[in-house]
Design a protein around this motif. Structure first.
Motif, short mmCIF file in Angstrom:
data_model
loop_
_atom_site.label_atom_id
_atom_site.label_comp_id
_atom_site.label_asym_id
_atom_site.label_seq_id
_atom_site.Cartn_x
_atom_site.Cartn_y
_atom_site.Cartn_z
N ASP A 121 38.39 9.74 32.38
CA ASP A 121 39.66 9.38 33.04
C ASP A 121 39.44 8.30 34.09
O ASP A 121 40.31 7.46 34.31
N ALA A 122 38.28 8.31 34.73
CA ALA A 122 37.93 7.29 35.72
C ALA A 122 37.39 6.03 35.05
O ALA A 122 37.01 5.08 35.72
N GLU A 123 37.33 6.05 33.72
CA GLU A 123 36.87 4.94 32.89
C GLU A 123 35.41 4.58 33.13
O GLU A 123 34.99 3.44 32.93
N LEU A 124 34.62 5.57 33.55
CA LEU A 124 33.19 5.36 33.76
C LEU A 124 32.38 5.55 32.49
O LEU A 124 31.31 4.97 32.34
N VAL A 125 32.91 6.38 31.59
CA VAL A 125 32.21 6.62 30.32
C VAL A 125 33.20 6.44 29.17
O VAL A 125 34.42 6.51 29.36
N GLU A 126 32.65 6.21 27.99
CA GLU A 126 33.47 6.17 26.79
C GLU A 126 32.80 7.05 25.75
O GLU A 126 31.60 7.30 25.81
N VAL A 127 33.61 7.51 24.83
CA VAL A 127 33.11 8.43 23.81
C VAL A 127 33.21 7.75 22.45
O VAL A 127 34.16 7.01 22.18
N ILE A 150 29.47 11.15 21.12
CA ILE A 150 28.41 10.45 21.86
C ILE A 150 29.06 9.76 23.05
O ILE A 150 30.00 8.98 22.90
N TYR A 151 28.52 10.04 24.23
CA TYR A 151 29.04 9.43 25.45
C TYR A 151 28.08 8.36 25.94
O TYR A 151 26.87 8.51 25.88
N LYS A 152 28.68 7.27 26.45
CA LYS A 152 27.87 6.21 27.04
C LYS A 152 28.63 5.61 28.22
O LYS A 152 29.86 5.77 28.34
N LEU A 153 27.89 4.93 29.08
CA LEU A 153 28.49 4.32 30.26
C LEU A 153 29.30 3.09 29.86
O LEU A 153 28.95 2.37 28.93
N ARG A 154 30.35 2.86 30.60
CA ARG A 154 31.12 1.62 30.48
C ARG A 154 30.65 0.71 31.62
O ARG A 154 30.65 1.12 32.78
N PRO A 155 30.25 -0.52 31.35
CA PRO A 155 29.70 -1.38 32.40
C PRO A 155 30.73 -1.87 33.42
O PRO A 155 30.40 -2.02 34.61
N GLN A 156 31.96 -2.10 33.01
CA GLN A 156 32.95 -2.73 33.90
C GLN A 156 33.17 -1.99 35.22
O GLN A 156 33.18 -2.63 36.28
N PRO A 157 33.34 -0.67 35.24
CA PRO A 157 33.55 0.00 36.53
C PRO A 157 32.36 -0.16 37.49
O PRO A 157 32.55 -0.25 38.70
N PHE A 158 31.17 -0.24 36.93
CA PHE A 158 29.98 -0.40 37.78
C PHE A 158 29.89 -1.82 38.32
O PHE A 158 29.41 -2.04 39.43
N ILE A 159 30.38 -2.78 37.55
CA ILE A 159 30.46 -4.16 38.04
C ILE A 159 31.47 -4.23 39.20
O ILE A 159 31.20 -4.85 40.23
N GLU A 160 32.60 -3.55 39.03
CA GLU A 160 33.61 -3.50 40.09
C GLU A 160 33.07 -2.79 41.33
O GLU A 160 33.29 -3.25 42.46
#
Length: 109
Positions: free
Chosen positions: A50-56, A64-74
């Motif tokens: 929901d916080a858009e930190l991971v995607e499935v 399978i879950y993995k990190l989304r890079p965009q929130p960490f860039i922000e």
């Protein structure tokens, strides 16, 4: 930003993020690594999603879950705005400590 920080504030969710930093994982793998039950992990993953930190990525009956890079860039951009403040304070501390060292050398001679 508030949603990201709120999601990361919970220790188990932060541990999940740290695990996913090393690569994608299934719910079961995360549960095993953290010694949590799968329903608990699923709840945490839902909040992280929901916080858009991971995607499935569903593959057959596995998720399978993995990190989304965009929130960490922000997040990094937001933190950069504070780094200059800390750099300035560290520079002042460094100057102060150098001044103290200079005084000690004068009194030590």
């Amino acid at each position: 930003m508030e949603k990201i920080l709120s999601a990361l504030a919970e220790p188990n969710r932060l541990h999940i993020i740290e695990l996913l930093r090393d690569g994608p994982r299934t719910v079961g793998e995360i549960a095993d690594q953290l010694r949590l039950r799968q329903p608990q992990v699923s709840k945490h993953l839902r909040i992280l999603s929901d916080a858009e930190l991971v995607e499935v990525q569903p593959i057959a009956n596995r998720r399978i879950y993995k990190l989304r890079p965009q929130p960490f860039i922000e997040l990094d951009g937001w933190l950069k705005s504070f780094r200059s403040i800390w750099d300035e304070r560290f520079d002042r501390l460094d100057n102060y400590l150098l001044g103290l060292q200079g005084k000690e050398k004068k009194h030590g001679d």
